[in-house]
Design a protein around this motif. Structure first.
Motif, mmCIF file in Angstrom:
data_model
loop_
_atom_site.group_PDB
_atom_site.id
_atom_site.type_symbol
_atom_site.label_atom_id
_atom_site.label_comp_id
_atom_site.label_asym_id
_atom_site.label_seq_id
_atom_site.Cartn_x
_atom_site.Cartn_y
_atom_site.Cartn_z
ATOM 1 N N ILE A 250 0.836 -1.201 0.000
ATOM 2 C CA ILE A 250 0.000 0.000 0.000
ATOM 3 C C ILE A 250 0.874 1.255 0.000
ATOM 4 O O ILE A 250 0.553 2.258 -0.649
ATOM 5 C CB ILE A 250 -0.942 -0.027 1.216
ATOM 6 N N ARG A 251 2.002 1.208 0.692
ATOM 7 C CA ARG A 251 2.899 2.372 0.744
ATOM 8 C C ARG A 251 3.418 2.721 -0.645
ATOM 9 O O ARG A 251 3.625 3.907 -0.967
ATOM 10 C CB ARG A 251 4.044 2.075 1.707
ATOM 11 N N PHE A 262 -3.957 -7.192 -4.364
ATOM 12 C CA PHE A 262 -3.490 -8.331 -3.576
ATOM 13 C C PHE A 262 -4.675 -8.909 -2.822
ATOM 14 O O PHE A 262 -5.731 -8.273 -2.702
ATOM 15 C CB PHE A 262 -2.392 -7.915 -2.597
ATOM 16 N N GLN A 263 -4.523 -10.129 -2.337
ATOM 17 C CA GLN A 263 -5.531 -10.740 -1.481
ATOM 18 C C GLN A 263 -4.876 -11.169 -0.184
ATOM 19 O O GLN A 263 -3.686 -11.507 -0.150
ATOM 20 C CB GLN A 263 -6.207 -11.928 -2.163
ATOM 21 N N THR A 264 -5.642 -11.145 0.888
ATOM 22 C CA THR A 264 -5.084 -11.427 2.193
ATOM 23 C C THR A 264 -6.151 -11.963 3.121
ATOM 24 O O THR A 264 -7.351 -11.699 2.924
ATOM 25 C CB THR A 264 -4.457 -10.148 2.792
ATOM 26 N N ASN A 265 -5.736 -12.724 4.111
ATOM 27 C CA ASN A 265 -6.655 -13.131 5.171
ATOM 28 C C ASN A 265 -6.967 -11.917 6.032
ATOM 29 O O ASN A 265 -6.075 -11.112 6.341
ATOM 30 C CB ASN A 265 -6.029 -14.228 6.029
ATOM 31 N N TYR A 266 -8.221 -11.799 6.422
ATOM 32 C CA TYR A 266 -8.636 -10.595 7.158
ATOM 33 C C TYR A 266 -9.713 -11.007 8.153
ATOM 34 O O TYR A 266 -10.772 -11.508 7.763
ATOM 35 C CB TYR A 266 -9.170 -9.548 6.181
ATOM 36 N N TYR A 267 -9.417 -10.767 9.439
ATOM 37 C CA TYR A 267 -10.397 -11.097 10.479
ATOM 38 C C TYR A 267 -11.414 -9.971 10.578
ATOM 39 O O TYR A 267 -11.075 -8.804 10.769
ATOM 40 C CB TYR A 267 -9.717 -11.306 11.821
ATOM 41 N N ILE A 276 -9.955 -11.440 1.598
ATOM 42 C CA ILE A 276 -10.382 -10.203 0.950
ATOM 43 C C ILE A 276 -9.387 -9.850 -0.153
ATOM 44 O O ILE A 276 -8.167 -9.878 0.064
ATOM 45 C CB ILE A 276 -10.467 -9.040 1.963
ATOM 46 N N ARG A 277 -9.913 -9.515 -1.325
ATOM 47 C CA ARG A 277 -9.073 -9.022 -2.415
ATOM 48 C C ARG A 277 -9.106 -7.491 -2.395
ATOM 49 O O ARG A 277 -10.182 -6.885 -2.450
ATOM 50 C CB ARG A 277 -9.561 -9.542 -3.758
ATOM 51 N N PHE A 278 -7.942 -6.868 -2.296
ATOM 52 C CA PHE A 278 -7.804 -5.415 -2.275
ATOM 53 C C PHE A 278 -7.364 -4.917 -3.646
ATOM 54 O O PHE A 278 -6.487 -5.520 -4.279
ATOM 55 C CB PHE A 278 -6.754 -4.985 -1.244
ATOM 56 N N SER A 279 -7.950 -3.808 -4.085
ATOM 57 C CA SER A 279 -7.491 -3.101 -5.279
ATOM 58 C C SER A 279 -7.313 -1.639 -4.879
ATOM 59 O O SER A 279 -8.279 -0.981 -4.474
ATOM 60 C CB SER A 279 -8.504 -3.234 -6.418
ATOM 61 N N VAL A 280 -6.085 -1.142 -4.962
ATOM 62 C CA VAL A 280 -5.761 0.209 -4.485
ATOM 63 C C VAL A 280 -5.132 0.993 -5.637
ATOM 64 O O VAL A 280 -4.180 0.524 -6.274
ATOM 65 C CB VAL A 280 -4.773 0.150 -3.292
ATOM 66 N N PHE A 281 -5.668 2.178 -5.918
ATOM 67 C CA PHE A 281 -5.071 3.010 -6.969
ATOM 68 C C PHE A 281 -5.127 4.481 -6.565
ATOM 69 O O PHE A 281 -6.007 4.912 -5.823
ATOM 70 C CB PHE A 281 -5.749 2.788 -8.321
ATOM 71 N N PRO A 282 -4.159 5.266 -7.059
ATOM 72 C CA PRO A 282 -4.078 6.673 -6.670
ATOM 73 C C PRO A 282 -4.967 7.563 -7.542
ATOM 74 O O PRO A 282 -5.276 7.229 -8.683
ATOM 75 C CB PRO A 282 -2.599 6.995 -6.892
ATOM 76 N N VAL A 283 -5.367 8.692 -6.994
ATOM 77 C CA VAL A 283 -6.058 9.747 -7.736
ATOM 78 C C VAL A 283 -5.174 10.982 -7.655
ATOM 79 O O VAL A 283 -4.876 11.475 -6.551
ATOM 80 C CB VAL A 283 -7.448 10.045 -7.151
ATOM 81 N N LEU A 284 -4.708 11.480 -8.815
ATOM 82 C CA LEU A 284 -3.769 12.599 -8.869
ATOM 83 C C LEU A 284 -4.477 13.878 -9.267
ATOM 84 O O LEU A 284 -5.486 13.859 -9.984
ATOM 85 C CB LEU A 284 -2.651 12.287 -9.865
ATOM 86 N N ASP A 285 -3.943 15.016 -8.816
ATOM 87 C CA ASP A 285 -4.507 16.304 -9.236
ATOM 88 C C ASP A 285 -3.892 16.710 -10.568
ATOM 89 O O ASP A 285 -3.104 15.959 -11.169
ATOM 90 C CB ASP A 285 -4.296 17.365 -8.161
ATOM 91 N N SER A 286 -4.233 17.898 -11.051
ATOM 92 C CA SER A 286 -3.791 18.335 -12.380
ATOM 93 C C SER A 286 -2.285 18.490 -12.469
ATOM 94 O O SER A 286 -1.713 18.444 -13.559
ATOM 95 C CB SER A 286 -4.473 19.659 -12.742
#
Length: 694
Positions: A250-251, A262-267, A276-286
């Motif tokens: 994530i960093r 990625f997917q990971t075990n999550y309590y 849980i499957r995570f999908s993380v993407f950035p949102v950039l300014d102009s």
């Protein structure tokens, strides 16, 4: 109000006709057009505005027009139309953006919005639908069907997308629109609408990873109260992601503007451990600087569980098919081998019968005979694996049987090995062939003793089976089974060895033939029982038999004589014997044995020759019949022989055992069965017994 109610009724009828392709569709559409609706058309092309207005007004509808997205949003709030026609390519705020804002405005979400556009690129329809449109009409419009199509949307018809496709386009679309909105006043409102409508769990963080927004699906997936995580949840402080080592991934999104999945075990409280499957993407300014991140989640626990179960079933099916194929091969080899052994064993015994004990060749013939008998035992092991061998079931007191077996094995097991038993009293009788079950238990115990080198322990346990594995496909769901467990503290087996433990010719012993456990596997299968093995290197092995009892397989008492009873010579031999076998060596040996005892013998190499021989020799009263032959097999030959001469006696002879294709002929009335290879006394005993009865 009366006009509105009437239109709602007609709309409902139209929707039914539309969905069911009723021939009344055009008539109902006409009735529907008589019920006036207010339609807002947002379009910047005057020619298109004019064409649509004429079509709609001729159908009785009222048309309100707007030339761009912003004015269209205002008109929707002021006029509250029954339907909105939305062009996509609009100046300033485009049609998709305007749709999302209208759908997220209180009081307006239920107004159907139909996209009407000339955009023909792939995904244009899907983008419109994920933005909030309820329908899609491509330009140029079809003037013949345009009004009736709009009437369907007025009546409640809606286009839809599969969940996975909707999630895909929502992800793409939200990234593009986040940086392309020209009207900043609507940007947050628009994005919030996209997120709140998303069927996928979505969470938005600021540039520091603090949650600023999430939708209802997120609250359901993670079992949290709505709005509780906003401002309080920071993704870098998530204990589950830290525990599973996912924070570095994530960093990278925050520091390098990379997308990550990625997917990971999550309590999850109230749900337990989930995947849980995570999908993380950035949102950039102009300026290209990180402004927000979008984190989407999907609970794939059930999906992965289903895939694993399918894999287990696939492996079980493959293993069963492999064992079945090997069993068929082993049975075929044993059959052919037994045919050849008839010549070796029978020839040796015929020579020994007329030879002086002091003859120099007598000892050599004894060696040949004894070797043939040992080879016969080998084929019996092959047949035991293939089909379980000859099966004579009886009721057995399992605890008494175990005690007797342990008394026998105590004389040959190393005294440094401690053998103990834990036998549950009052168990029901099991149903088994006593000889085969003795072979099974002895083999398992001796394997355990060999694996327990030096000091160690073997424990034999009997109890009612409490759990029947799903892989036990022959199990009676209402049946009662006894579990017999042999557990040792020996060297154990690796997983690769364990997977092959029941395969024939596989052995970890330097001198082993690899047929012991294979034969046990065939015996348990023949008894509709189950065997399973568990083992770990340097810990030990546990072999469990799950065996049926007399509570589901009662045994019928019979008084059949033992097949090995002494022979009685008929006084004198009468009639003729026909030997039907496609192996020349079998015909020759059997002829020598029987003719040497005073019988008149004829031979035939297949079923067709046998029929002709009986026609030509009506005094034939016994046929020794092989099973596997060219042209006409044993079963077909038996049927034809009985048609020709119903009183003729038949002794079935085969390299297979009695519970192979032989069983069909015995059930049809054949007088007996003799398994190859047979020796001189066995053949004469069976023949004399049948002819004495006649």
């Amino acid at each position: 109000m009366k006009n509105l109610n009437r239109r709602c009724l007609v709309d409902t009828i139209y929707l039914y006709c539309f969905n069911n392709k009723s021939p009344l569709l055009l008539l109902v559409a006409r009735l529907q057009s008589l019920c006036m609706a207010k339609i807002l058309h947002i379009e910047d092309n005057p020619e298109n505005l004019l064409l649509v207005r004429r079509l709609l007004e001729s159908a009785g509808h009222t048309v309100v027009e707007a030339l761009d997205g912003l004015s269209g949003i205002r008109a929707a709030g002021e006029d509250i139309p029954d339907l909105i026609l939305m062009d996509i390519n609009l100046p300033g705020l485009d049609g998709n953006e305007a749709t999302t804002i209208i759908k997220s405005t209180p009081g307006l979400p239920n107004i159907p919005i139909v996209a009407i556009t000339s955009n023909a690129f792939p995904g244009s329809r899907e983008r419109c639908l994920v933005a909030g449109c309820d329908g899609y009409i491509p330009k140029p419009i079809d003037v013949d069907t345009f009004v009736s199509t709009l009437n369907a949307y007025l009546a409640g018809y809606r286009d839809d997308l599969p969940l996975e496709k909707k999630a895909h386009y929502l992800g793409e679309y939200s990234r593009e629109l986040a940086v392309s909105l020209e009207e900043q006043a609507y940007a947050r409102h628009f994005l919030e609408g996209i997120i709140m409508q998303s069927p996928v769990s979505t969470l938005i963080t600021d540039k520091d990873g603090v949650c600023v927004l999430h939708n209802n699906v997120y609250a359901k997936v993670f079992n949290v109260e709505q709005e509780r995580s906003i401002g309080a949840y920071r993704i870098f402080d998530d204990p589950q992601l830290r525990k599973n080592g996912r924070l570095d991934i994530i960093r990278m999104v925050f520091e390098e503007n990379h997308q990550a999945e990625f997917q990971t075990n999550y309590y999850i409280p109230g749900k337990g451990e989930r995947i849980i499957r995570f999908s993380v993407f950035p949102v950039l300014d102009s300026s290209g600087m990180l402004k927000n991140t979008v984190v989407q989640h999907m609970d794939i626990t059930d999906e992965i569980k289903a895939v694993k179960e399918q894999e287990i079933l696939r492996n079980q099916l493959f293993q069963a098919q492999k064992m079945e194929s090997i069993g068929t091969l082993a049975g075929g080899v044993a059959h052919d081998y037994n045919n050849l052994l008839v010549g070796v064993l029978g020839g040796a015994e015929l020579l020994l019968k007329n030879m002086d004990v002091n003859d120099s060749k007598y000892k050599l013939l004894c060696i040949i005979r004894d070797s043939a008998l040992k080879m016969s035992d080998l084929t019996k092991s092959l047949l035991a694996y293939a089909q379980g061998g000859k099966f004579l079931p009886e009721e057995i007191d399992i605890n008494q049987f175990v005690e007797e077996t342990l008394a026998f094995t105590s004389r040959i097991i190393d005294r440094q090995i401690t053998v103990t038993s834990n036998l549950q009293p009052g168990l029901p009788m099991i149903v088994a062939d006593r000889g085969q079950f003795h072979q099974t238990l002895i083999n398992i115990i001796m394997n355990a003793a060999e694996a327990t080198e030096g000091k160690g322990e073997i424990i034999i346990t009997t109890k009612l089976a409490e759990f029947i594995p799903e892989s036990f496909t022959d199990a009676d769901p209402d049946g009662v089974y006894v579990s017999i467990i042999v557990q040792d503290t020996g060297c154990g087996m690796s997983q690769s060895v364990l997977e092959k433990v029941f395969e024939p010719f596989y052995s970890t012993k330097g001198t082993g033939r690899g047929l012991g456990m294979a034969a046990i596997y065939g015996i348990t299968r023949q008894h509709k029982a189950m065997i399973q093995a568990k083992s770990e290197p340097n810990i030990g092995t546990k072999i469990e038999l799950i065996w049926p009892t007399n509570m589901q397989f009662p045994v019928e008492k019979t008084s059949e004589p033992h097949p090995g009873e002494g022979r009685k010579q008929p006084q004198p031999p009468t009639g003729s014997i026909l030997i039907v076998d496609d192996e020349e060596v079998v015909r020759e040996v059997a002829t020598d044995i029987l003719s040497g005892s005073g019988y008149s013998v004829l031979i035939a190499e297949d079923g067709d020759d046998a029929i002709e021989a009986v026609k030509a020799n009506p005094d034939i009263n016994l046929v020794i019949l092989d099973i596997i032959m060219k042209r006409m097999n044993g079963k077909e030959t038996y049927v034809e022989l009985k048609k020709l001469k119903p009183e003729i006696k038949v002794l079935v002879s085969s390299g297979y055992d009695e519970d192979s294709p032989v069983r069909d002929i015995l059930d049809m009335g054949a007088e007996g069965f003799i398994q190859k290879p047979y020796n001189l006394d066995e053949l004469l005993s069976r023949v004399n017994s049948i002819l004495d009865k006649s």
